[in-house]
Motif scaffolding. Structure first.
Motif, PDB file in Angstrom:
ATOM      1  N   PHE A 151       0.819  -1.214   0.000  1.00 41.18           N
ATOM      2  CA  PHE A 151       0.000   0.000   0.000  1.00 41.18           C
ATOM      3  C   PHE A 151       0.855   1.266   0.000  1.00 41.18           C
ATOM      4  N   ASN A 193       0.235   4.018  -2.698  1.00 37.33           N
ATOM      5  CA  ASN A 193      -0.463   5.234  -2.266  1.00 37.33           C
ATOM      6  C   ASN A 193       0.384   6.201  -1.446  1.00 37.33           C
ATOM      7  N   LYS A 211      -8.550   7.242   1.454  1.00 32.31           N
ATOM      8  CA  LYS A 211      -9.245   6.950   0.199  1.00 32.31           C
ATOM      9  C   LYS A 211     -10.738   6.780   0.449  1.00 32.31           C
ATOM     10  N   SER A 248     -14.156   4.502  -0.774  1.00 34.12           N
ATOM     11  CA  SER A 248     -14.642   3.330  -1.501  1.00 34.12           C
ATOM     12  C   SER A 248     -15.556   3.780  -2.627  1.00 34.12           C
ATOM     13  N   LYS A 288     -12.161   4.243   2.882  1.00 34.52           N
ATOM     14  CA  LYS A 288     -11.638   2.914   2.547  1.00 34.52           C
ATOM     15  C   LYS A 288     -10.262   2.759   3.195  1.00 34.52           C
ATOM     16  N   ASP A 308      -6.906   0.726   4.419  1.00 29.23           N
ATOM     17  CA  ASP A 308      -6.120  -0.337   3.793  1.00 29.23           C
ATOM     18  C   ASP A 308      -6.248  -1.657   4.544  1.00 29.23           C
ATOM     19  N   SER A 328     -16.055  -1.444   4.032  1.00 30.88           N
ATOM     20  CA  SER A 328     -15.452  -0.670   2.948  1.00 30.88           C
ATOM     21  C   SER A 328     -13.931  -0.822   2.911  1.00 30.88           C
ATOM     22  N   SER A 334     -10.160  -2.340   2.459  1.00 27.06           N
ATOM     23  CA  SER A 334      -9.548  -3.222   1.463  1.00 27.06           C
ATOM     24  C   SER A 334      -9.339  -4.609   2.039  1.00 27.06           C
ATOM     25  N   GLU A 335      -8.637  -4.685   3.155  1.00 29.14           N
ATOM     26  CA  GLU A 335      -8.289  -5.970   3.764  1.00 29.14           C
ATOM     27  C   GLU A 335      -8.685  -5.980   5.232  1.00 29.14           C
ATOM     28  N   GLU A 341     -14.059  -5.356   1.066  1.00 29.80           N
ATOM     29  CA  GLU A 341     -14.172  -5.262  -0.396  1.00 29.80           C
ATOM     30  C   GLU A 341     -13.162  -6.150  -1.120  1.00 29.80           C
ATOM     31  N   ASP A 342     -11.994  -6.370  -0.536  1.00 26.38           N
ATOM     32  CA  ASP A 342     -10.966  -7.128  -1.246  1.00 26.38           C
ATOM     33  C   ASP A 342     -10.652  -8.475  -0.599  1.00 26.38           C
TER      34      ASP A 342
END
Length: 251
Positions: free
Chosen positions: A30, A34, A134, A136, A143, A145, A197, A199-200, A236-237
């Motif tokens: 990440f 980012n 960030k 989503s 969002k 990480d 929302s 990522s992980e 989400e991921d």
């Protein structure tokens, strides 16, 4: 999202090592993408399971200055109070790694639970507006990480408990409770739309007192029961469960 990854280990020590390696890789990924790594911490035994990150070889392999630290839920007490998740995280983890103090976002003190939840939500929205966090594209919520999440023995996550209406909140990013079944009663907590929302999410569960809830959440009859709060976690991921032998003993 893809089905969760369920990783089982012989001991809590092995969970701690695997978790450190997992976080090390995500941090590098990440930060490369980012420039920062936004991490949400929860309380309980999770903080102790992060201990390997404060030791060689991990501690010198991470760009700590790029980390941003947030709190999944918090007890509405002073930050130096023994019940504070911030104090737990500071004593067990944050004071052992060089994350800038300005990158750590505890709750504001001396507010009511409702005021503290609203203030934290507005701070998150400000960080989204200025590009620090960030958004989503799916939900419009912040969002993060990585969220590091523990689970209570009856299947609660954050301060979202089985029989509390807060687990059904759809619009707020952060909500509050005044009647937690576990003391202290006054808390704020991320809501499921904000949690999911991310990522992980790493679901870190150790000890035999969690075995029954793990069986309900992950066993072959998981869909047959009224869902536990932990079963609503769906990032989400990627969702990765880290279980020691005791926690996984009923699977």
């Amino acid at each position: 999202m893809a089905p969760p990854s369920i990783q089982k280990f012989e001991s809590e020590e092995q969970v701690a090592v695997a978790l450190a390696i997992y976080i090390l890789h995500l941090s590098a990924k990440f930060i490369a993408a980012n420039g920062t790594f936004s991490v949400v911490l929860s309380g309980g035994t999770l903080i102790d399971t992060l201990r390997k990150l404060t030791e060689p070889p991990y501690v010198s392999s991470i760009e700590w200055s790029k980390w941003l630290i947030f709190f999944l839920d918090e007890r509405v007490v002073p930050l130096d109070h023994p019940d504070s998740n911030y104090k737990l995280a500071y004593d067990g983890f944050l004071n052992k790694v060089p994350i800038p103090e300005s990158n750590i976002y505890p709750i504001k003190e001396n507010l009511s639970p409702e005021e503290a939840a609203d203030e934290y939500e507005q701070r998150l929205k400000h960080l989204v507006a200025n590009g620090t966090l960030k958004t989503s594209p799916t939900t419009g919520f912040a969002k993060f990480d990585l969220m590091l999440v523990g689970m209570g023995p009856e299947g609660h996550v954050a301060s979202l408990f089985c029989w509390h209406f807060q687990q059904f909140e759809k619009k707020k990013w952060v909500t509050f409770i005044t009647d937690s079944p576990k003391p202290p009663p006054r808390r704020i907590t991320f809501t499921f739309p904000l949690i999911n929302s991310a990522s992980e999410i790493a679901m870190v569960v150790t000890g035999e007192d969690a075995a029954d809830a793990v069986k309900v959440a992950l066993g072959k009859h998981a869909a047959d029961y009224y869902p536990l709060p932990v079963q609503k976690v769906s990032p989400e991921d990627g969702l990765t469960w880290f279980l020691d032998k005791e926690a996984a003993s009923e699977l």
